[in-house]
Design an enzyme around this catalytic site. Structure first.
Site, PDB file in Angstrom:
ATOM      1  N   ASP A   5      29.394  37.325  37.986  1.00 28.23           N
ATOM      2  CA  ASP A   5      29.146  36.837  36.564  1.00 28.23           C
ATOM      3  C   ASP A   5      27.540  36.543  36.507  1.00 28.23           C
ATOM      4  O   ASP A   5      26.976  36.717  35.680  1.00 28.23           O
ATOM      5  CB  ASP A   5      30.064  36.324  36.003  1.00 28.23           C
ATOM      6  N   HIS A  25      37.335  34.826  35.169  1.00 30.35           N
ATOM      7  CA  HIS A  25      36.637  36.161  35.490  1.00 30.35           C
ATOM      8  C   HIS A  25      37.320  37.288  34.830  1.00 30.35           C
ATOM      9  O   HIS A  25      37.879  38.093  35.660  1.00 30.35           O
ATOM     10  CB  HIS A  25      36.479  36.219  37.048  1.00 30.35           C
TER      11      HIS A  25
HETATM   12  N1  LIG Z   1      35.535  38.654  41.947  1.00 28.43           N
HETATM   13  C1  LIG Z   1      34.952  39.695  41.400  1.00 28.43           C
HETATM   14  O1  LIG Z   1      33.752  39.483  40.768  1.00 28.43           O
HETATM   15  C2  LIG Z   1      35.072  41.123  41.842  1.00 28.43           C
HETATM   16  C3  LIG Z   1      34.222  41.833  41.600  1.00 28.43           C
HETATM   17  C4  LIG Z   1      34.669  43.244  42.056  1.00 28.43           C
HETATM   18  C5  LIG Z   1      35.729  43.636  42.697  1.00 28.43           C
HETATM   19  N2  LIG Z   1      36.583  42.600  42.828  1.00 28.43           N
HETATM   20  C6  LIG Z   1      37.976  42.795  43.242  1.00 28.43           C
HETATM   21  O2  LIG Z   1      37.825  42.844  44.716  1.00 28.43           O
HETATM   22  C7  LIG Z   1      39.109  43.684  45.440  1.00 28.43           C
HETATM   23  C8  LIG Z   1      38.471  44.508  46.158  1.00 28.43           C
HETATM   24  O3  LIG Z   1      37.685  45.500  45.815  1.00 28.43           O
HETATM   25  P1  LIG Z   1      37.204  46.940  46.735  1.00 28.43           P
HETATM   26  O4  LIG Z   1      36.292  47.617  45.659  1.00 28.43           O
HETATM   27  O5  LIG Z   1      36.536  46.291  48.055  1.00 28.43           O
HETATM   28  O6  LIG Z   1      38.550  47.738  47.028  1.00 28.43           O
HETATM   29  P2  LIG Z   1      38.839  48.582  48.348  1.00 28.43           P
HETATM   30  O7  LIG Z   1      39.902  49.369  47.762  1.00 28.43           O
HETATM   31  O8  LIG Z   1      37.435  49.414  48.457  1.00 28.43           O
HETATM   32  O9  LIG Z   1      38.973  47.617  49.604  1.00 28.43           O
HETATM   33  C9  LIG Z   1      39.839  46.989  49.675  1.00 28.43           C
HETATM   34  C10 LIG Z   1      40.189  46.656  51.148  1.00 28.43           C
HETATM   35  O10 LIG Z   1      41.482  45.937  50.992  1.00 28.43           O
HETATM   36  C11 LIG Z   1      42.397  46.301  52.159  1.00 28.43           C
HETATM   37  N3  LIG Z   1      43.798  45.613  52.082  1.00 28.43           N
HETATM   38  C12 LIG Z   1      44.639  46.169  51.244  1.00 28.43           C
HETATM   39  N4  LIG Z   1      45.718  45.445  51.346  1.00 28.43           N
HETATM   40  C13 LIG Z   1      45.298  44.468  52.296  1.00 28.43           C
HETATM   41  C14 LIG Z   1      46.044  43.589  53.240  1.00 28.43           C
HETATM   42  N5  LIG Z   1      47.444  43.188  52.670  1.00 28.43           N
HETATM   43  N6  LIG Z   1      45.295  42.664  54.027  1.00 28.43           N
HETATM   44  C15 LIG Z   1      44.189  42.888  54.230  1.00 28.43           C
HETATM   45  N7  LIG Z   1      43.525  44.094  54.011  1.00 28.43           N
HETATM   46  C16 LIG Z   1      44.193  44.732  52.704  1.00 28.43           C
HETATM   47  C17 LIG Z   1      42.113  47.874  52.001  1.00 28.43           C
HETATM   48  O11 LIG Z   1      42.588  48.537  53.251  1.00 28.43           O
HETATM   49  C18 LIG Z   1      40.643  48.100  51.810  1.00 28.43           C
HETATM   50  O12 LIG Z   1      39.911  48.188  52.761  1.00 28.43           O
HETATM   51  C19 LIG Z   1      39.439  44.025  44.100  1.00 28.43           C
HETATM   52  O13 LIG Z   1      40.763  43.660  43.803  1.00 28.43           O
HETATM   53  C20 LIG Z   1      38.653  44.143  43.084  1.00 28.43           C
HETATM   54  O14 LIG Z   1      39.286  44.171  41.576  1.00 28.43           O
HETATM   55  C21 LIG Z   1      36.322  41.370  42.400  1.00 28.43           C
END
Ligand SMILES: NC(=O)c1ccc[n+]([C@@H]2O[C@H](COP(=O)([O-])OP(=O)(O)OC[C@H]3O[C@@H](n4cnc5c(N)ncnc54)[C@H](O)[C@@H]3O)[C@@H](O)[C@H]2O)c1
Length: 360
Positions: free
Chosen positions: A195, A222
């Site tokens: 952000d 967030h």
């Molecule tokens: N804080 C922020 O500003 C922000 C910004 C963007 C995304 N996010 C969040 O980050 C998260 C990940 O996003 P992404 O685009 O990388 O998703 P993605 O689906 O591309 O990747 C997620 C990964 O997590 C893994 N995973 C699932 N369950 C798991 C477990 N129990 N243990 C370990 N790994 C596990 C999956 O295998 C995958 O590789 C989402 O929740 C998204 O909303 C947060």
């Protein structure tokens, strides 16, 4: 008589400080001066950093950025899929961080042993039309399971949660740590850095400034209206007419949705989030290394408002949060944004706490 010869020997050692040793000796009747200079190079330590969810859209580029940093000695990559490949790939990069991949629940404890910092981007991302809270059911369990493993294996680690909904996943992590009696509120961070990064980029774009020199604190939480950019506290000072300020604030609050829509079903922000996650992790590591004046906003346990968790600028130190710098002076517009966010934040916090209380 031959003039005195001065030999300068430069010894480059990676240290924080520079020192200079000087000595004289006489050789064959001639006085010689030997000057040894120990020259400082960028600070580094041997931090062991774990990325949980390392194979994902955020996890992979985040791991790449961490592998590229001299602050990281060991990089522990955990996911439920694909980590052997990600780790093998990254391990060929000619930087010092030693990379190990761990896959599946059986290897989670091993991945976390001895970690100083744990970054958690594991969990499902949004698709068009979804709010971050729609991710709660899936991600709450994932984050609680991972926090449980952190509590058992590296309770002293700094925990940086990226997984959404951050407004609830931080209370979840905190409650799990409490169950094990290892909760330290100064070490649990909801990563809201994206952000701030977005606010800096958008303000710089509108004002024709170098984005690297712009800093806009973003407080609150967030998600949607809980994201509160403090344009009145931006450096350098910037001013906008009321309609432009409202539009800019709305754009910062909805920037994640802008990316979700543009990706049209292929997920949410990954590359900018990896950048932001790395920036936050490096700040934590810098502060752990003793660097002074490291300030980042993050969503943490807080006494600054009536919400138990709230993001504000934090002075980071060797042991995590050294001082909460608070909200600062708000404009009337920003005061209204804070008042408007409190109800939603309280609800998200309670939802996270109730989830852990009801866990079997
Ligand atoms: N804080 C922020 O500003 C922000 C910004 C963007 C995304 N996010 C969040 O980050 C998260 C990940 O996003 P992404 O685009 O990388 O998703 P993605 O689906 O591309 O990747 C997620 C990964 O997590 C893994 N995973 C699932 N369950 C798991 C477990 N129990 N243990 C370990 N790994 C596990 C999956 O295998 C995958 O590789 C989402 O929740 C998204 O909303 C947060």
């Amino acid at each position: 008589m031959r003039s005195n010869v001065i030999y300068r020997i430069f010894i480059f050692i990676r240290l924080f400080s520079t020192c200079r040793l000087q000595c004289f000796y006489v050789c064959r009747g001639q006085p010689y001066e030997i000057v040894c200079e120990i020259v400082s190079s960028p600070p580094q330590n041997n931090a062991k950093v774990a990325v949980l969810g390392a194979s994902g859209g955020i996890g992979q580029p985040l791991s790449l950025l961490l592998k590229n940093s001299p602050l990281v000695g060991e990089l522990s990559l955990f996911d439920i899929a694909h980590t052997p490949g990600v780790a093998a790939d990254l391990s060929h990069i000619e930087t010092r961080a030693h990379v190990t991949g761990y896959m599946g629940p059986d290897q989670l404890d091993a991945a976390l042993k001895g970690c100083n910092v744990v970054v958690i981007p594991a969990g499902v991302p949004r698709k068009p039309g979804m709010t971050r809270d729609d991710l709660f059911n899936t991600n709450a369990t994932i984050v609680a399971t991972l926090a449980d493993a952190v509590a058992r294996n590296c309770p002293e680690a700094m925990i940086c949660i990226i997984a959404n909904p951050v407004n609830s996943t931080i209370p979840i992590t905190s409650e799990v740590m409490k169950k094990y009696g290892v909760y330290n509120p100064n070490r649990v961070f909801g990563v809201t850095t994206l952000d701030i990064v977005r606010a800096n980029a958008f303000v710089a774009e509108l004002k024709g400034l170098d984005p690297a020199r712009v800093n806009v604190p973003v407080i609150g939480g967030h998600a949607g209206k809980t994201i509160i950019p403090l344009i009145s506290q931006a450096t350098p000072k910037v001013e906008f007419p009321a309609d432009q300020l409202s539009a800019l604030t709305a754009r910062i609050q909805d920037a994640g949705t802008e990316v979700v829509k543009a990706k049209a079903g292929a997920g949410s922000a990954t590359l900018s989030m990896a950048y932001a996650g790395a920036r936050f992790t490096f700040s934590v590591l810098d502060a752990m290394n003793g660097k002074d004046g490291v300030v980042e906003c993050a969503y943490v346990r807080s006494e600054e408002t009536e919400c138990k968790y709230f993001s504000t600028p934090l002075l980071l130190g060797k042991h995590g949060i050294e001082k909460n710098l608070g909200l600062g002076k708000l404009s009337a517009f920003e005061e209204n944004l804070v008042a408007d966010a409190i109800g939603e934040l309280k609800g998200s916090i309670k939802k996270g706490e109730d989830f852990v209380a009801n866990m079997k």
